[in-house]
Design a protein around this motif. Structure first.
Motif, PDB file in Angstrom:
ATOM      1  N   ALA A 100       0.848  -1.200   0.000  1.00  0.00           N
ATOM      2  CA  ALA A 100       0.000   0.000   0.000  1.00  0.00           C
ATOM      3  C   ALA A 100       0.881   1.246   0.000  1.00  0.00           C
ATOM      4  CB  ALA A 100      -0.933   0.001   1.201  1.00  0.00           C
ATOM      5  N   ASP A 101       1.209   1.703  -1.193  1.00  0.00           N
ATOM      6  CA  ASP A 101       2.086   2.867  -1.329  1.00  0.00           C
ATOM      7  C   ASP A 101       1.330   4.163  -1.587  1.00  0.00           C
ATOM      8  OD1 ASP A 101       4.529   1.571  -0.972  1.00  0.00           O
ATOM      9  OD2 ASP A 101       4.719   1.065  -3.091  1.00  0.00           O
ATOM     10  N   ASP A 102       0.018   4.075  -1.817  1.00  0.00           N
ATOM     11  CA  ASP A 102      -0.695   5.277  -2.232  1.00  0.00           C
ATOM     12  C   ASP A 102      -2.121   5.277  -1.688  1.00  0.00           C
ATOM     13  OD1 ASP A 102      -2.089   3.500  -3.883  1.00  0.00           O
ATOM     14  OD2 ASP A 102      -0.891   3.990  -5.649  1.00  0.00           O
ATOM     15  N   LEU A 103      -2.754   6.432  -1.786  1.00  0.00           N
ATOM     16  CA  LEU A 103      -4.108   6.600  -1.243  1.00  0.00           C
ATOM     17  C   LEU A 103      -5.140   5.738  -1.972  1.00  0.00           C
ATOM     18  CD1 LEU A 103      -6.064   7.976   0.699  1.00  0.00           C
ATOM     19  CD2 LEU A 103      -6.183   9.906  -0.897  1.00  0.00           C
ATOM     20  N   PRO A 104      -5.124   5.630  -3.296  1.00  0.00           N
ATOM     21  CA  PRO A 104      -6.123   4.758  -3.934  1.00  0.00           C
ATOM     22  C   PRO A 104      -6.084   3.327  -3.403  1.00  0.00           C
ATOM     23  CG  PRO A 104      -5.101   6.156  -5.579  1.00  0.00           C
ATOM     24  CD  PRO A 104      -4.324   6.355  -4.309  1.00  0.00           C
ATOM     25  N   THR A 105      -4.887   2.782  -3.171  1.00  0.00           N
ATOM     26  CA  THR A 105      -4.790   1.425  -2.629  1.00  0.00           C
ATOM     27  C   THR A 105      -5.378   1.364  -1.231  1.00  0.00           C
ATOM     28  OG1 THR A 105      -2.819   0.967  -3.955  1.00  0.00           O
ATOM     29  CG2 THR A 105      -3.209  -0.453  -2.048  1.00  0.00           C
ATOM     30  N   LEU A 106      -5.120   2.378  -0.429  1.00  0.00           N
ATOM     31  CA  LEU A 106      -5.643   2.402   0.938  1.00  0.00           C
ATOM     32  C   LEU A 106      -7.165   2.462   0.940  1.00  0.00           C
ATOM     33  CD1 LEU A 106      -4.548   2.408   3.839  1.00  0.00           C
ATOM     34  CD2 LEU A 106      -4.561   4.914   3.749  1.00  0.00           C
ATOM     35  N   VAL A 107      -7.746   3.277   0.058  1.00  0.00           N
ATOM     36  CA  VAL A 107      -9.205   3.369  -0.031  1.00  0.00           C
ATOM     37  C   VAL A 107      -9.794   2.051  -0.532  1.00  0.00           C
ATOM     38  CG1 VAL A 107     -11.122   4.544  -1.193  1.00  0.00           C
ATOM     39  CG2 VAL A 107      -9.186   5.872  -0.317  1.00  0.00           C
ATOM     40  N   TRP A 108      -9.158   1.439  -1.520  1.00  0.00           N
ATOM     41  CA  TRP A 108      -9.604   0.125  -2.019  1.00  0.00           C
ATOM     42  C   TRP A 108      -9.621  -0.909  -0.899  1.00  0.00           C
ATOM     43  CZ3 TRP A 108      -6.029  -4.093  -2.832  1.00  0.00           C
ATOM     44  CH2 TRP A 108      -6.618  -5.223  -3.409  1.00  0.00           C
ATOM     45  N   LEU A 109      -8.575  -0.928  -0.076  1.00  0.00           N
ATOM     46  CA  LEU A 109      -8.514  -1.874   1.038  1.00  0.00           C
ATOM     47  C   LEU A 109      -9.599  -1.587   2.066  1.00  0.00           C
ATOM     48  CD1 LEU A 109      -4.640  -2.005   1.539  1.00  0.00           C
ATOM     49  CD2 LEU A 109      -6.081  -3.884   0.726  1.00  0.00           C
ATOM     50  N   ALA A 110      -9.819  -0.310   2.366  1.00  0.00           N
ATOM     51  CA  ALA A 110     -10.860   0.041   3.331  1.00  0.00           C
ATOM     52  C   ALA A 110     -12.234  -0.384   2.820  1.00  0.00           C
ATOM     53  CB  ALA A 110     -10.828   1.542   3.621  1.00  0.00           C
ATOM     54  N   ASN A 111     -12.461  -0.271   1.512  1.00  0.00           N
ATOM     55  CA  ASN A 111     -13.735  -0.696   0.945  1.00  0.00           C
ATOM     56  C   ASN A 111     -13.924  -2.210   1.031  1.00  0.00           C
ATOM     57  OD1 ASN A 111     -16.196   0.007  -0.614  1.00  0.00           O
ATOM     58  ND2 ASN A 111     -15.244  -1.303  -2.181  1.00  0.00           N
ATOM     59  N   LEU A 112     -12.842  -2.957   1.150  1.00  0.00           N
ATOM     60  CA  LEU A 112     -12.900  -4.404   1.349  1.00  0.00           C
ATOM     61  C   LEU A 112     -13.056  -4.772   2.827  1.00  0.00           C
ATOM     62  CD1 LEU A 112     -10.083  -5.622  -1.095  1.00  0.00           C
ATOM     63  CD2 LEU A 112     -12.558  -5.686  -1.462  1.00  0.00           C
ATOM     64  N   ALA A 113     -13.271  -3.762   3.682  1.00  0.00           N
ATOM     65  CA  ALA A 113     -13.373  -3.966   5.135  1.00  0.00           C
ATOM     66  C   ALA A 113     -12.097  -4.569   5.697  1.00  0.00           C
ATOM     67  CB  ALA A 113     -14.582  -4.821   5.500  1.00  0.00           C
ATOM     68  N   ALA A 114     -10.955  -4.175   5.116  1.00  0.00           N
ATOM     69  CA  ALA A 114      -9.653  -4.547   5.679  1.00  0.00           C
ATOM     70  C   ALA A 114      -9.362  -3.575   6.816  1.00  0.00           C
ATOM     71  CB  ALA A 114      -8.564  -4.482   4.607  1.00  0.00           C
ATOM     72  N   LEU A 115      -9.940  -3.857   7.972  1.00  0.00           N
ATOM     73  CA  LEU A 115      -9.854  -2.911   9.088  1.00  0.00           C
ATOM     74  C   LEU A 115      -8.455  -2.840   9.657  1.00  0.00           C
ATOM     75  CD1 LEU A 115     -13.176  -3.654  11.020  1.00  0.00           C
ATOM     76  CD2 LEU A 115     -12.761  -2.025   9.166  1.00  0.00           C
ATOM     77  N   GLU A 116      -7.807  -4.004   9.798  1.00  0.00           N
ATOM     78  CA  GLU A 116      -6.486  -4.047  10.435  1.00  0.00           C
ATOM     79  C   GLU A 116      -5.398  -4.235   9.381  1.00  0.00           C
ATOM     80  OE1 GLU A 116      -5.902  -6.455  13.825  1.00  0.00           O
ATOM     81  OE2 GLU A 116      -7.752  -5.825  14.812  1.00  0.00           O
ATOM     82  N   LEU A 117      -4.342  -3.429   9.502  1.00  0.00           N
ATOM     83  CA  LEU A 117      -3.213  -3.449   8.579  1.00  0.00           C
ATOM     84  C   LEU A 117      -1.960  -3.812   9.365  1.00  0.00           C
ATOM     85  CD1 LEU A 117      -4.047  -0.113   6.720  1.00  0.00           C
ATOM     86  CD2 LEU A 117      -4.829  -2.427   6.138  1.00  0.00           C
TER      87      LEU A 117
END
Length: 304
Positions: free
Chosen positions: A104-121
């Motif tokens: 996760a190097d950028d904001l689009p990837t972070l938003v995509w992960l959040a939309n997948l309910a990837a709560l914990e990183l």
């Protein structure tokens, strides 16, 4: 009824977001939309700590009260623009030799992960293709020990590490414990880093046997703080700074100041109540990134 979807542009990438009103933290009424909003707003301080690190996610598609699963491999529908790295998978529970990790190097990837309910990183202590540039020790309280005793041990660890020229930076786990992270040179293997952390934990256990335990056996932990030096194993990950945690409220693994740790050791903040997403955003406005020093290399660890 099909899930309602919203198409958005994030830094030039097109994403379809869905179920924004779905409650992922029922006790707090905190929705997926609010999870995405939190990760978007915290991104400027979070992303540097995720950059170039293979990311393990814990997903909660039906919220923190539902089933969850660890996800290391990039899912089948991963967008082509998401960075992935095919890396060895030591300790893979599925016997895989390699895994296509998301980075996760950028904001689009972070938003995509959040939309997948990837709560914990969760991230390892190394960047892709490199030796560890962080040493992490996890402080895990055995009841009736609490965060107060964690803070006391954190101060002991800080001072002991400082004697070797190693700086330590504290954060809450977002659950019941704490972690200390130390920037190191990135020239030593994970075995070397684990070995050093283990020696320090054993030394402090000998000096404070009523407060500290360095062995993993759970029957030794009641009333003590377990210094988990094994977080530096190449197969281990640690919750990233600013990551949400799957708790009744949207708690966060929150950086602390040493003054706050000293106050916690005296029975004041940080208390047993974790910092929430909203509180952490306010703290970043006030303090900036308290863990920014972790982004620069530190010293090599003493061999013995």
């Amino acid at each position: 009824m099909p899930a309602e979807r919203f198409r958005v542009e994030v830094e030039g990438r097109t994403l379809d977001l869905s179920n924004l009103d779905k409650v992922l933290y029922p006790q707090a009424g905190f929705t997926k939309g609010e999870v995405i909003d939190y990760y978007t707003r915290i991104a400027p301080v979070l992303l540097p700590h995720l950059a170039d690190r293979a990311l393990t996610r814990i997903r909660y598609p039906n919220g923190v009260d539902g089933n969850s699963f660890f996800e290391k491999n990039a899912p089948a529908a991963t967008p082509s623009w998401v960075r992935t790295e095919n890396l060895p998978a030591p300790g893979s529970s599925k016997g895989r030799e390699t895994i296509d990790y998301v980075v996760a190097d950028d904001l689009p990837t972070l938003v995509w992960l959040a939309n997948l309910a990837a709560l914990e990183l969760h991230t390892p202590q190394w960047k892709v293709g490199e030796h560890p540039d962080l040493m992490v020790v996890d402080l895990d309280p055995g009841a009736p020990a609490s965060l107060k005793q964690c803070c006391q041990v954190a101060l002991l660890l800080r001072d002991r590490l400082a004697a070797d020229g190693v700086d330590a930076y504290p954060k809450t786990s977002g659950k019941k414990g704490m972690q200390l992270s130390c920037p190191i040179a990135g020239t030593q293997s994970s075995d070397d880093v684990s070995g050093y952390a283990r020696r320090i934990a054993q030394e402090l256990e000998r000096e404070h046997p009523k407060l500290i335990v360095s062995k993993m056996a759970k029957n030794l932990r009641p009333g003590k703080i377990f210094i988990d030096w094994s977080q530096n194993n190449a197969a281990k990950t640690t919750v990233a700074p600013y990551s949400l945690r799957a708790q009744p409220v949207p708690s966060v693994s929150a950086p602390l100041t040493w003054d706050e740790v000293a106050a916690g050791a005296a029975g004041k903040r940080p208390s047993s109540r974790p910092y929430t997403a909203g509180e952490v955003l306010k703290r970043v406005d006030e303090h900036g990134d308290l863990l920014a020093p972790l982004l620069d290399l530190g010293p090599a660890l003493p061999e013995r």
